[in-house]
Design an enzyme around this catalytic site. Structure first.
Site, PDB file in Angstrom:
ATOM      1  N   THR A  34      -4.145  -4.888  11.951  1.00 14.80           N
ATOM      2  CA  THR A  34      -4.458  -3.194  11.497  1.00 14.80           C
ATOM      3  C   THR A  34      -5.925  -3.136  10.923  1.00 14.80           C
ATOM      4  O   THR A  34      -6.667  -4.142  10.544  1.00 14.80           O
ATOM      5  CB  THR A  34      -3.289  -2.906  10.421  1.00 14.80           C
ATOM      6  N   ASP A  35      -6.201  -1.939  10.731  1.00 13.94           N
ATOM      7  CA  ASP A  35      -7.665  -1.590  10.106  1.00 13.94           C
ATOM      8  C   ASP A  35      -7.452  -1.098   8.524  1.00 13.94           C
ATOM      9  O   ASP A  35      -6.138  -1.306   7.939  1.00 13.94           O
ATOM     10  CB  ASP A  35      -8.160  -0.502  10.851  1.00 13.94           C
ATOM     11  N   ALA A  36      -8.454  -0.617   8.092  1.00 17.52           N
ATOM     12  CA  ALA A  36      -8.347  -0.246   6.423  1.00 17.52           C
ATOM     13  C   ALA A  36      -7.233   0.686   6.417  1.00 17.52           C
ATOM     14  O   ALA A  36      -6.786   0.809   5.000  1.00 17.52           O
ATOM     15  CB  ALA A  36      -9.567   0.189   5.946  1.00 17.52           C
ATOM     16  N   VAL A  42      -3.139   1.000  10.000  1.00 18.63           N
ATOM     17  CA  VAL A  42      -2.814   1.221  11.513  1.00 18.63           C
ATOM     18  C   VAL A  42      -3.399   0.031  12.178  1.00 18.63           C
ATOM     19  O   VAL A  42      -4.498  -0.383  11.942  1.00 18.63           O
ATOM     20  CB  VAL A  42      -2.872   2.634  12.006  1.00 18.63           C
TER      21      VAL A  42
END
EC number: 3.1.2.28
Length: 148
Positions: free
Chosen positions: A14-16, A19
């Site tokens: 996931t990203d910041a 997601v």
């Protein structure tokens, strides 16, 4: 049935925003591709380190339909198709709880690893394509009968 691969989204995917990072979707699809090859009795070490032939990806795309989050249980359906004597394409349908969340495509070309020139698909990959395509077509026919 088309080949399916189960995978849980990990935090590292996931990203910041929490997601799945867009590029990681292609990585997850490649995992499904590798698993499909292995399930078809293709030795992955030989396949990916064979000095005479390679199958680089020359095109890739992803359509994101819904976000994927850490902990989601993904089901990746892999549908390969021969699109020429020297190339094939794989469509990936990614679902969570029977809801499609993404669809991806990778296009591969067969090349001589030394000269980097195109060559006909190997018998091994043609067999993999035919086996998996038949399975996908059978599943589509079953699905269409269910709708009727």
């Amino acid at each position: 049935m088309p080949f399916t691969y189960n995978r849980t989204v990990r935090f590292q995917d996931t990203d910041a925003a929490g997601v799945v990072y867009f590029a990681n979707v292609l990585s997850i699809c490649h995992e499904a591709y590798e698993e499909s090859l292995e399930t078809s009795s293709i030795n992955l070490k030989d396949f990916f380190t064979n000095p005479s032939v390679a199958f680089p990806i020359v095109h890739a795309s992803v359509d994101f339909l819904r976000p994927m989050f850490s902990g989601d249980k993904l089901l990746i359906s892999l549908i390969p198709q021969k699109i020429g004597g020297d190339k094939f394409e794989i469509t990936y349908e990614i679902t969570v709880a029977e809801v499609m969340v993404a669809k991806a495509i990778t296009r591969h070309v067969c090349i001589d690893a030394s000269s980097r020139s195109k060559q006909e698909l190997s018998d091994e990959i043609v067999q993999w394509l035919e086996t998996n395509r038949k399975d996908a077509e059978s599943a589509e026919r079953r699905k269409s009968r269910e709708i009727m």
